[in-house]
Write a protein that holds these residues in place. Sequence first.
Motif, PDB file in Angstrom:
ATOM      1  N   ALA A 193       0.815  -1.222   0.000  1.00 62.03           N
ATOM      2  CA  ALA A 193       0.000   0.000   0.000  1.00 62.03           C
ATOM      3  C   ALA A 193       0.844   1.265   0.000  1.00 62.03           C
ATOM      4  CB  ALA A 193      -0.945  -0.008   1.202  1.00 62.03           C
ATOM      5  N   ILE A 194       2.014   1.217   0.633  1.00 64.85           N
ATOM      6  CA  ILE A 194       2.863   2.416   0.709  1.00 64.85           C
ATOM      7  C   ILE A 194       4.081   2.298  -0.206  1.00 64.85           C
ATOM      8  CG2 ILE A 194       2.143   3.069   3.029  1.00 64.85           C
ATOM      9  CD1 ILE A 194       4.568   1.675   4.128  1.00 64.85           C
ATOM     10  N   ASP A 195       4.035   1.347  -1.149  1.00 67.14           N
ATOM     11  CA  ASP A 195       5.077   1.191  -2.176  1.00 67.14           C
ATOM     12  C   ASP A 195       6.471   0.907  -1.608  1.00 67.14           C
ATOM     13  OD1 ASP A 195       3.349   1.501  -4.344  1.00 67.14           O
ATOM     14  OD2 ASP A 195       3.472   3.687  -4.229  1.00 67.14           O
ATOM     15  N   ILE A 196       6.535   0.210  -0.498  1.00 64.83           N
ATOM     16  CA  ILE A 196       7.833  -0.201   0.017  1.00 64.83           C
ATOM     17  C   ILE A 196       8.364  -1.379  -0.795  1.00 64.83           C
ATOM     18  CG2 ILE A 196       9.080  -1.140   2.020  1.00 64.83           C
ATOM     19  CD1 ILE A 196       8.328   1.777   2.325  1.00 64.83           C
ATOM     20  N   ILE A 197       7.476  -2.292  -1.204  1.00 64.87           N
ATOM     21  CA  ILE A 197       7.849  -3.400  -2.076  1.00 64.87           C
ATOM     22  C   ILE A 197       6.905  -3.419  -3.270  1.00 64.87           C
ATOM     23  CG2 ILE A 197       8.780  -4.783  -0.181  1.00 64.87           C
ATOM     24  CD1 ILE A 197       6.224  -6.470  -0.275  1.00 64.87           C
ATOM     25  N   ASP A 198       7.329  -4.096  -4.359  1.00 66.85           N
ATOM     26  CA  ASP A 198       6.419  -4.277  -5.492  1.00 66.85           C
ATOM     27  C   ASP A 198       6.118  -5.765  -5.657  1.00 66.85           C
ATOM     28  OD1 ASP A 198       8.531  -5.494  -6.872  1.00 66.85           O
ATOM     29  OD2 ASP A 198       9.061  -3.670  -7.944  1.00 66.85           O
ATOM     30  N   TYR A 199       5.272  -6.067  -6.631  1.00 68.20           N
ATOM     31  CA  TYR A 199       4.751  -7.430  -6.759  1.00 68.20           C
ATOM     32  C   TYR A 199       5.708  -8.396  -7.442  1.00 68.20           C
ATOM     33  CZ  TYR A 199       4.093  -6.368 -11.685  1.00 68.20           C
ATOM     34  OH  TYR A 199       4.326  -6.046 -12.993  1.00 68.20           O
ATOM     35  N   VAL A 200       6.708  -7.893  -8.178  1.00 71.78           N
ATOM     36  CA  VAL A 200       7.477  -8.735  -9.099  1.00 71.78           C
ATOM     37  C   VAL A 200       8.143  -9.915  -8.396  1.00 71.78           C
ATOM     38  CG1 VAL A 200       9.409  -8.833 -10.721  1.00 71.78           C
ATOM     39  CG2 VAL A 200       7.859  -6.866 -10.732  1.00 71.78           C
ATOM     40  N   ILE A 201       8.973  -9.641  -7.389  1.00 73.20           N
ATOM     41  CA  ILE A 201       9.732 -10.721  -6.748  1.00 73.20           C
ATOM     42  C   ILE A 201       8.830 -11.692  -5.985  1.00 73.20           C
ATOM     43  CG2 ILE A 201      11.448 -11.243  -4.967  1.00 73.20           C
ATOM     44  CD1 ILE A 201      12.958  -8.735  -5.867  1.00 73.20           C
ATOM     45  N   PRO A 202       7.985 -11.228  -5.061  1.00 71.92           N
ATOM     46  CA  PRO A 202       7.187 -12.207  -4.300  1.00 71.92           C
ATOM     47  C   PRO A 202       6.229 -13.017  -5.152  1.00 71.92           C
ATOM     48  CG  PRO A 202       6.513  -9.956  -3.768  1.00 71.92           C
ATOM     49  CD  PRO A 202       7.762  -9.850  -4.566  1.00 71.92           C
ATOM     50  N   PHE A 203       5.568 -12.379  -6.127  1.00 70.96           N
ATOM     51  CA  PHE A 203       4.594 -13.123  -6.923  1.00 70.96           C
ATOM     52  C   PHE A 203       5.281 -14.069  -7.896  1.00 70.96           C
ATOM     53  CE2 PHE A 203       0.866  -9.906  -6.440  1.00 70.96           C
ATOM     54  CZ  PHE A 203       0.808 -10.235  -5.101  1.00 70.96           C
ATOM     55  N   THR A 204       6.406 -13.659  -8.485  1.00 69.93           N
ATOM     56  CA  THR A 204       7.163 -14.566  -9.354  1.00 69.93           C
ATOM     57  C   THR A 204       7.654 -15.761  -8.552  1.00 69.93           C
ATOM     58  OG1 THR A 204       7.911 -12.676 -10.679  1.00 69.93           O
ATOM     59  CG2 THR A 204       9.074 -14.754 -10.990  1.00 69.93           C
ATOM     60  N   TYR A 205       8.128 -15.482  -7.354  1.00 71.23           N
ATOM     61  CA  TYR A 205       8.582 -16.537  -6.432  1.00 71.23           C
ATOM     62  C   TYR A 205       7.453 -17.526  -6.148  1.00 71.23           C
ATOM     63  CZ  TYR A 205      10.638 -18.315  -1.984  1.00 71.23           C
ATOM     64  OH  TYR A 205      11.148 -19.099  -0.979  1.00 71.23           O
ATOM     65  N   ILE A 206       6.306 -17.023  -5.741  1.00 73.73           N
ATOM     66  CA  ILE A 206       5.194 -17.880  -5.337  1.00 73.73           C
ATOM     67  C   ILE A 206       4.638 -18.663  -6.530  1.00 73.73           C
ATOM     68  CG2 ILE A 206       2.822 -17.856  -4.465  1.00 73.73           C
ATOM     69  CD1 ILE A 206       3.706 -15.422  -2.721  1.00 73.73           C
ATOM     70  N   ILE A 207       4.459 -17.996  -7.675  1.00 71.65           N
ATOM     71  CA  ILE A 207       3.914 -18.673  -8.862  1.00 71.65           C
ATOM     72  C   ILE A 207       4.858 -19.777  -9.340  1.00 71.65           C
ATOM     73  CG2 ILE A 207       3.327 -18.361 -11.303  1.00 71.65           C
ATOM     74  CD1 ILE A 207       2.283 -15.549 -10.502  1.00 71.65           C
ATOM     75  N   THR A 208       6.163 -19.491  -9.372  1.00 72.91           N
ATOM     76  CA  THR A 208       7.142 -20.506  -9.762  1.00 72.91           C
ATOM     77  C   THR A 208       7.095 -21.700  -8.824  1.00 72.91           C
ATOM     78  OG1 THR A 208       8.610 -18.790 -10.657  1.00 72.91           O
ATOM     79  CG2 THR A 208       9.589 -20.946 -10.229  1.00 72.91           C
ATOM     80  N   PHE A 209       7.000 -21.416  -7.538  1.00 72.28           N
ATOM     81  CA  PHE A 209       6.943 -22.488  -6.537  1.00 72.28           C
ATOM     82  C   PHE A 209       5.682 -23.334  -6.724  1.00 72.28           C
ATOM     83  CE2 PHE A 209       5.549 -23.999  -2.334  1.00 72.28           C
ATOM     84  CZ  PHE A 209       6.641 -24.805  -2.006  1.00 72.28           C
ATOM     85  N   ILE A 210       4.537 -22.704  -6.969  1.00 78.87           N
ATOM     86  CA  ILE A 210       3.278 -23.428  -7.171  1.00 78.87           C
ATOM     87  C   ILE A 210       3.402 -24.374  -8.371  1.00 78.87           C
ATOM     88  CG2 ILE A 210       0.868 -23.174  -7.909  1.00 78.87           C
ATOM     89  CD1 ILE A 210       0.752 -20.624  -6.221  1.00 78.87           C
ATOM     90  N   ILE A 211       3.949 -23.871  -9.480  1.00 78.70           N
ATOM     91  CA  ILE A 211       4.110 -24.695 -10.684  1.00 78.70           C
ATOM     92  C   ILE A 211       5.040 -25.873 -10.409  1.00 78.70           C
ATOM     93  CG2 ILE A 211       4.999 -24.722 -13.050  1.00 78.70           C
ATOM     94  CD1 ILE A 211       4.082 -21.784 -13.260  1.00 78.70           C
ATOM     95  N   PHE A 212       6.146 -25.599  -9.694  1.00 79.95           N
ATOM     96  CA  PHE A 212       7.108 -26.660  -9.397  1.00 79.95           C
ATOM     97  C   PHE A 212       6.472 -27.751  -8.528  1.00 79.95           C
ATOM     98  CE2 PHE A 212      10.501 -28.857  -7.248  1.00 79.95           C
ATOM     99  CZ  PHE A 212      11.526 -28.923  -8.189  1.00 79.95           C
ATOM    100  N   VAL A 213       5.781 -27.348  -7.469  1.00 81.55           N
ATOM    101  CA  VAL A 213       5.140 -28.313  -6.567  1.00 81.55           C
ATOM    102  C   VAL A 213       4.059 -29.097  -7.307  1.00 81.55           C
ATOM    103  CG1 VAL A 213       3.680 -28.538  -4.521  1.00 81.55           C
ATOM    104  CG2 VAL A 213       5.667 -27.037  -4.467  1.00 81.55           C
ATOM    105  N   GLY A 214       3.323 -28.412  -8.190  1.00 80.50           N
ATOM    106  CA  GLY A 214       2.295 -29.106  -8.966  1.00 80.50           C
ATOM    107  C   GLY A 214       2.875 -30.158  -9.894  1.00 80.50           C
ATOM    108  N   LEU A 215       4.036 -29.874 -10.461  1.00 76.80           N
ATOM    109  CA  LEU A 215       4.661 -30.791 -11.407  1.00 76.80           C
ATOM    110  C   LEU A 215       5.424 -31.929 -10.730  1.00 76.80           C
ATOM    111  CD1 LEU A 215       6.053 -28.258 -14.063  1.00 76.80           C
ATOM    112  CD2 LEU A 215       4.048 -29.754 -14.285  1.00 76.80           C
ATOM    113  N   PHE A 216       6.074 -31.628  -9.618  1.00 74.72           N
ATOM    114  CA  PHE A 216       6.994 -32.605  -9.026  1.00 74.72           C
ATOM    115  C   PHE A 216       6.613 -33.044  -7.609  1.00 74.72           C
ATOM    116  CE2 PHE A 216       9.477 -29.980 -12.003  1.00 74.72           C
ATOM    117  CZ  PHE A 216       9.899 -30.967 -12.895  1.00 74.72           C
TER     118      PHE A 216
END
Length: 314
Positions: A193-216
């Motif tokens: 909300a106060i722009d201390i962090i942006d979405y790129v790193i956490p969401f890329t991290y989480i989405i990649t992890f979800i795909i990996f866990v789903g596959l393996f």
Amino acid sequence: MSDLRSVSSNPHVRSKTTTSNIMMWVVIALLPATGFGIYNFGLDALIIILLSVASCVLSEFIYEKAMHKPITIGDFSAVVTGLLLGLNLPSTVPFWIPIIGGIFAIILVKQLFGGLGQNFMNPALGGRCFLVISFPAIMTNFVTDTYTGATPLANLKNGVEVNVMDMLIGRTAGTIGETSMLCIAIGAMILFAIDIIDYVIPFTYIITFIIFVGLFGGYGFNWSYISAHLAGGGLMLGAFFMATDYVTCPITTKGRYIYGFILGLLTGIFRIFGANAEGVSYAIIISNLLVPLIEKFTIPRAFGIKRVAKKEAK
């Protein structure tokens, strides 16, 4: 000689936002997880957090005083390091553990490499990994009066059914600050909300992890299984509060996507194929070490620069 100017380390970007402002907001955003951790694990959790913060602040003050360097405890970075370290410890550890961890994090990981802005890895995670390697039995003991069994991730790895709702709320064993996904998410929303962090790193991290866990992971894209992985361990705390550390993450946009992808990939490998049920701390530290290489290949080309063909150069 009156024209001499003071040259500081990069990046040379002017902003009304100061380091102390940012760090104070991070502390505020961590308060929900901290408060729930103290409620969940009791007075011992509070003492461990206070000892961790105090050891980090005092270590920074004493080192800088001894080395005749400017005192920087007023920027609250040592407070953030101590708070994150304390939240990554079990409530069952002896009271000397956060003190040793705080000294290691501040002096060996941060100050010996030049202080804030020069450290090559997240100090809090550096301190935690040092403690896990040095005192594995102590750092993996999560048995309390309230929780006597293994952590949900350990049960998940052993094929034991877990209660995802309890993991979302935080009624589980684990480290002080990692158990409540809900409280961590509230803190993350404050930072967004106060722009201390942006979405790129956490969401890329989480989405990649979800795909990996789903596959393996062996269960396909079973959302109950994936939700348990997301809510368990320090993934959410790491994704929003430690992987996004300004000093140890890439500054280029492409680099941030690559960094997030590597984080998700490593966390998935450690959790699914590793002996340990966790893996977030090591994934972030290894990714921190890869940041200079990531930035080397993702730095944008300067405007107006054209590659000269070999024939033209001759």
